[in-house]
Design a protein around this motif. Structure first.
Motif, PDB file in Angstrom:
ATOM      1  N   CYS A  75     -16.329  -6.797   9.642  1.00 47.73           N
ATOM      2  CA  CYS A  75     -16.396  -6.483  11.062  1.00 47.73           C
ATOM      3  C   CYS A  75     -15.004  -6.137  11.593  1.00 47.73           C
ATOM      4  CB  CYS A  75     -16.956  -7.655  11.856  1.00 47.73           C
ATOM      5  SG  CYS A  75     -17.062  -7.247  13.615  1.00 47.73           S
ATOM      6  N   GLY A  77     -14.865  -5.143  14.899  1.00 46.01           N
ATOM      7  CA  GLY A  77     -15.065  -5.171  16.354  1.00 46.01           C
ATOM      8  C   GLY A  77     -13.892  -5.880  17.019  1.00 46.01           C
ATOM      9  N   THR A  78     -13.816  -5.763  18.332  1.00 43.80           N
ATOM     10  CA  THR A  78     -12.644  -6.264  19.062  1.00 43.80           C
ATOM     11  C   THR A  78     -12.335  -7.730  18.772  1.00 43.80           C
ATOM     12  OG1 THR A  78     -13.213  -4.719  20.805  1.00 43.80           O
ATOM     13  CG2 THR A  78     -11.592  -6.403  21.345  1.00 43.80           C
ATOM     14  N   ALA A  79     -13.352  -8.589  18.880  1.00 40.61           N
ATOM     15  CA  ALA A  79     -13.105 -10.026  18.702  1.00 40.61           C
ATOM     16  C   ALA A  79     -12.575 -10.328  17.298  1.00 40.61           C
ATOM     17  CB  ALA A  79     -14.393 -10.809  18.956  1.00 40.61           C
ATOM     18  N   CYS A  80     -13.173  -9.701  16.300  1.00 41.48           N
ATOM     19  CA  CYS A  80     -12.717  -9.927  14.926  1.00 41.48           C
ATOM     20  C   CYS A  80     -11.346  -9.285  14.706  1.00 41.48           C
ATOM     21  CB  CYS A  80     -13.735  -9.373  13.931  1.00 41.48           C
ATOM     22  SG  CYS A  80     -15.262 -10.338  13.897  1.00 41.48           S
ATOM     23  N   CYS A 116     -19.141  -4.882  15.071  1.00 38.45           N
ATOM     24  CA  CYS A 116     -19.618  -6.131  15.678  1.00 38.45           C
ATOM     25  C   CYS A 116     -20.931  -6.491  15.022  1.00 38.45           C
ATOM     26  CB  CYS A 116     -19.825  -6.062  17.195  1.00 38.45           C
ATOM     27  SG  CYS A 116     -20.229  -7.708  17.862  1.00 38.45           S
ATOM     28  N   MET A 117     -20.989  -7.716  14.577  1.00 43.30           N
ATOM     29  CA  MET A 117     -22.203  -8.187  13.911  1.00 43.30           C
ATOM     30  C   MET A 117     -22.884  -9.259  14.753  1.00 43.30           C
ATOM     31  SD  MET A 117     -21.080  -8.130   9.931  1.00 43.30           S
ATOM     32  CE  MET A 117     -19.891  -9.447   9.981  1.00 43.30           C
ATOM     33  N   GLY A 118     -22.386  -9.443  15.970  1.00 41.80           N
ATOM     34  CA  GLY A 118     -23.037 -10.375  16.870  1.00 41.80           C
ATOM     35  C   GLY A 118     -22.649 -11.830  16.644  1.00 41.80           C
ATOM     36  N   CYS A 119     -21.615 -12.056  15.851  1.00 38.05           N
ATOM     37  CA  CYS A 119     -21.173 -13.453  15.660  1.00 38.05           C
ATOM     38  C   CYS A 119     -19.679 -13.533  15.943  1.00 38.05           C
ATOM     39  CB  CYS A 119     -21.520 -13.944  14.255  1.00 38.05           C
ATOM     40  SG  CYS A 119     -20.937 -12.881  12.922  1.00 38.05           S
ATOM     41  N   CYS A 120     -19.290 -12.931  17.078  1.00 33.09           N
ATOM     42  CA  CYS A 120     -17.873 -12.797  17.440  1.00 33.09           C
ATOM     43  C   CYS A 120     -17.135 -14.138  17.473  1.00 33.09           C
ATOM     44  CB  CYS A 120     -17.748 -12.132  18.800  1.00 33.09           C
ATOM     45  SG  CYS A 120     -18.794 -10.696  19.003  1.00 33.09           S
TER      46      CYS A 120
HETATM   47  S1  FES Z   1     -16.543  -8.406  16.916  1.00 35.10           S
HETATM   48 FE1  FES Z   1     -16.943  -9.116  14.909  1.00 35.10          FE
HETATM   49  S2  FES Z   1     -18.835 -10.093  15.097  1.00 35.10           S
HETATM   50 FE2  FES Z   1     -18.486  -9.312  17.055  1.00 35.10          FE
END
Ligand code: FES
Length: 149
Positions: A75, A77-80, A116-120
């Motif tokens: 992932c 995504g932003t959080a990761c 994003c895999m929904g487990c941010c």
């Molecule tokens: S940003 Fe990685 S799981 Fe949401």
């Protein structure tokens, strides 16, 4: 003529309504959909090759390119990302000697990135064959990959 492909088609009685299931089974066998298999499906089932190809390209789960036995999704995504996902990705790339989007020569692993895999909350997160690994750091990569050797 590939026996495994023929057997899969027979298993579903060459039912055209089961085309997606037949392609799923073939992909489970080869980890992707070989061109020859699609032609065979078209010939045996009497479905135009273009139609078989359309179904094979419509679903994201199908791949027309050779894939590894294990699919790794890193992932980004932003959080990761803010928690170091890029370092984890680079570590996996170094370990497997491939870059994102590629498959190892022994066809063991395919490496892909997602947004994003929904487990941010547990990022950086990686999914391998449907199994989630959270709070990954570069020093945990080796042990996670070893599970799939
Ligand atoms: S940003 Fe990685 S799981 Fe949401």
């Amino acid at each position: 003529m590939d026996e495994k492909v023929s057997a899969t088609i027979n298993k579903y009685n060459a039912d055209r309504g089961q085309l997606v299931s037949i392609l799923q089974d073939i992909q489970t066998e080869y980890y992707y959909l070989p061109k020859e298999a699609l032609i065979q499906v078209s010939e045996i089932m009497g479905i135009p090759a273009s139609q078989v190809y359309n179904v094979a390209t419509f679903f994201r789960a199908f791949s027309l390119e050779p894939r590894g036995k294990h699919l790794i999704n890193v992932c980004l995504g932003t959080a990761c990302h803010v928690r170091g996902a890029v370092r984890v990705l680079e570590k996996i790339e170094r370990n497997l000697l491939i870059e994102r989007g590629e498959t190892t020569k022994d066809r063991k692993f395919t490496l892909e990135t997602v947004n994003c895999m929904g487990c941010c909350a547990v990022g950086p997160a990686v999914k391998i064959d449907g199994e989630y690994f959270g709070q990954l750091s570069t020093d945990k990569v080796d042990s996670v990959l070893t599970k799939f050797e």
